[in-house]
Design an enzyme around this catalytic site. Structure first.
Site, PDB file in Angstrom:
ATOM      1  N   ASP A  40       0.829  -1.225   0.000  1.00  0.00           N
ATOM      2  CA  ASP A  40       0.000   0.000   0.000  1.00  0.00           C
ATOM      3  C   ASP A  40       0.853   1.260   0.000  1.00  0.00           C
ATOM      4  OD1 ASP A  40       0.672  -0.498   2.685  1.00  0.00           O
ATOM      5  OD2 ASP A  40      -1.337  -0.064   3.469  1.00  0.00           O
ATOM      6  N   GLY A  79      -2.284  -7.919  13.961  1.00  0.00           N
ATOM      7  CA  GLY A  79      -2.233  -7.809  12.498  1.00  0.00           C
ATOM      8  C   GLY A  79      -3.612  -7.844  11.876  1.00  0.00           C
ATOM      9  N   SER A 132      -5.680  -5.248  12.178  1.00  0.00           N
ATOM     10  CA  SER A 132      -6.015  -3.847  11.982  1.00  0.00           C
ATOM     11  C   SER A 132      -6.922  -3.264  13.064  1.00  0.00           C
ATOM     12  CB  SER A 132      -6.652  -3.668  10.611  1.00  0.00           C
ATOM     13  OG  SER A 132      -6.504  -2.356  10.239  1.00  0.00           O
ATOM     14  N   SER A 136      -6.136  -0.911  14.959  1.00  0.00           N
ATOM     15  CA  SER A 136      -6.029   0.552  15.014  1.00  0.00           C
ATOM     16  C   SER A 136      -6.933   1.216  13.974  1.00  0.00           C
ATOM     17  CB  SER A 136      -4.576   1.013  14.875  1.00  0.00           C
ATOM     18  OG  SER A 136      -4.015   0.504  13.716  1.00  0.00           O
ATOM     19  N   GLU A 194      -3.109   8.081  12.564  1.00  0.00           N
ATOM     20  CA  GLU A 194      -2.043   7.078  12.629  1.00  0.00           C
ATOM     21  C   GLU A 194      -0.683   7.657  12.231  1.00  0.00           C
ATOM     22  OE1 GLU A 194      -1.560   2.693  13.065  1.00  0.00           O
ATOM     23  OE2 GLU A 194      -3.113   3.083  11.609  1.00  0.00           O
ATOM     24  N   ASP A 248      -5.561  -0.297   5.403  1.00  0.00           N
ATOM     25  CA  ASP A 248      -6.406  -0.704   6.530  1.00  0.00           C
ATOM     26  C   ASP A 248      -7.683   0.124   6.651  1.00  0.00           C
ATOM     27  OD1 ASP A 248      -4.443  -2.525   6.852  1.00  0.00           O
ATOM     28  OD2 ASP A 248      -3.527  -1.593   8.593  1.00  0.00           O
TER      29      ASP A 248
HETATM   30  C1  GLA Z   1       0.211  -2.684   8.428  1.00  0.00           C
HETATM   31  C2  GLA Z   1      -0.020  -1.275   7.867  1.00  0.00           C
HETATM   32  C3  GLA Z   1      -0.653  -1.343   6.483  1.00  0.00           C
HETATM   33  C4  GLA Z   1       0.127  -2.263   5.548  1.00  0.00           C
HETATM   34  C5  GLA Z   1       0.403  -3.601   6.227  1.00  0.00           C
HETATM   35  C6  GLA Z   1       1.335  -4.488   5.429  1.00  0.00           C
HETATM   36  O1  GLA Z   1      -1.004  -3.309   8.657  1.00  0.00           O
HETATM   37  O2  GLA Z   1      -0.861  -0.549   8.740  1.00  0.00           O
HETATM   38  O3  GLA Z   1      -0.778  -0.046   5.950  1.00  0.00           O
HETATM   39  O4  GLA Z   1       1.305  -1.626   5.145  1.00  0.00           O
HETATM   40  O5  GLA Z   1       0.983  -3.433   7.514  1.00  0.00           O
HETATM   41  O6  GLA Z   1       0.735  -4.919   4.236  1.00  0.00           O
END
Ligand code: GLA
Length: 414
Positions: free
Chosen positions: A58, A151, A153, A155, A187, A199
């Site tokens: 991203d 992992g 997400s 946040s 963030e 995310d």
């Molecule tokens: C975290 C970051 C995302 C992305 C992923 C890896 O979740 O917040 O923006 O970069 O790592 O794909």
């Protein structure tokens, strides 16, 4: 892909479920029918997400394919009449209280390195594009069923649920894109993690039974279906949480930026690292710092792999999509170097299991979870076998969960 017309943030309503109702009951039990309240509590939900393809693309302008899940963050908002803001969570007793007018009048408010930085950051992010009435204080009470720092997400889920609640409270009529920008402000500029856009998009544009195919180059997106009758998504949580993840993540962002800077003069059409032709990279690979070269290889190969995986999924070839997930994991382990032994054990076992079509670490890495796609109906046998294999290797039991599509982002009808 086309850029869609702005979707409104206040459009969606979500039917109540026992988990939402009990969060509201908890709020009342903890905060009571306070005399400072200036209205009835409202309840909001935002999902978490798994990223199935397009790892660390991203912030390199590449394609990503996340899917929102049915677990997420619950938030009660109740207006107050005293102009104060209280932020609390069901996870512990710590809470913060401050004056809304003082915060909004502060020139450059500083993050406190506490979990509520995300809420305050979103509030400040919204204040950048809308006038917020400084007299309209509120209580925020967070809860949910999404593991934090895994992992998935958490946040972005916290940030988007805050945006949707504040949008309703202040009567702002914001678009989902504006809420995403407020989440990114929180963030990146307030908390200081240089994350990409995946995310908040995955959370903001969640649709049950679909992955979100997002092109981070221009923010265009579309939904791609995954047949929920035949396949399901499983999450195997190592329960390993890395404190260093923020620093390591930002280092990867810097290394990718360094690769782009070095290669851009030889690829005039490339606006992002993901667009540098592989042949250009290979011609200059030896001139790059070895770590930077490895990161660039991952980004370029993962970009082609993700476009191929998209084509496969659109043709209904979930097996080919799954193989791409396994290849993505190998590259995250060997080139991007964000995997750990525990995650590798899970992926290797998943490769050997008949029910599994694909799997890879999800999120930034350095701990957290593996996401797998598997044949529906075979989850119990898979989970039992996975636990045994993991216990033998690491002496601990991982947490395994299987997800349905997300109800999306919105206000819960209570
Ligand atoms: C975290 C970051 C995302 C992305 C992923 C890896 O979740 O917040 O923006 O970069 O790592 O794909």
């Amino acid at each position: 892909m086309e850029v869609q017309s702005p979707r409104r943030l206040n459009a969606a309503t979500i039917p109540s479920e026992p988990r939402f109702a009990s969060h509201l009951a908890e709020f009342i039990a903890r905060f009571g029918d306070s005399s400072s309240a200036a209205g009835t509590p409202r309840l909001f939900f935002a999902p978490g997400r798994v990223n199935l393809m397009g790892a660390h693309l991203d912030y390199n302008g590449g394609p990503v394919m996340p899917m929102a899940i049915d677990r997420g963050t619950f938030l009660v908002l109740r207006p107050r009449r005293d102009g104060l803001v209280t932020i609390a969570t069901s996870m512990d007793d710590e809470q913060t209280t401050f004056s809304l007018s003082v915060l909004l009048a502060t020139k450059a408010p500083k993050a406190e390195e506490r979990w509520w930085d995300y809420s305050v950051g979103v509030l400040l992010g919204l204040a950048r594009c809308a006038e917020l009435d400084p007299g309209r204080g509120f209580d925020l009470y967070y809860g949910g069923d999404l593991p934090v720092g895994a992992g998935l997400s958490s946040s972005a889920s916290v940030s988007l649920v805050t945006a949707v609640a504040l949008n309703a409270h202040f009567g702002l009529d914001m678009s989902v894109d504006q809420a995403i920008d407020a989440a990114l402000f929180a963030e990146r500029e307030f908390v200081g993690v240089m994350c990409g856009i995946m995310d908040p998009f995955a959370v903001g544009f969640a649709s049950p039974g679909h992955l979100l195919l997002l092109n981070c180059k221009d923010r265009s997106w579309q939904h791609v279906g995954l047949d929920g009758e035949k396949y399901m998504v499983g999450i195997i949580d190592t329960l390993v949480r890395r404190k260093l993840a923020k620093g390591e993540f930002n280092l990867r962002v810097e290394q990718c930026a360094a690769a782009y800077q070095a290669l851009a003069p030889f690829a005039p059409d490339a606006e992002h690292l993901s667009e540098v032709p592989l042949a250009v990279f290979e011609a200059h690979e030896r001139d790059l710092d070895p770590a930077v070269a490895k990161r660039a290889r991952h980004v370029l190969e993962e970009t082609s792999r993700t476009f191929e995986a998209r084509d496969a999924l659109q043709l209904g070839d979930v097996a080919a999509f799954g193989c791409a997930m396994f290849d993505a994991h190998d590259s995250l382990r060997d080139h991007f170097e964000v995997s750990i032994d525990e995650l590798n054990t899970i992926v290797e076992f998943a490769k050997s299991h008949d029910a599994v079509l694909g799997g890879r670490l999800t999120g930034a890495g350095f701990g957290g979870c593996v996401a797998v796609i598997l044949k529906a109906g075979q989850q119990d046998a898979f989970a039992a076998a996975m636990c045994t294999a993991y216990e033998q290797a690491h002496g601990q039991t991982p947490k395994i969960a299987f997800y349905k599509g997300s109800p999306g982002l919105g206000e819960v009808v209570v």
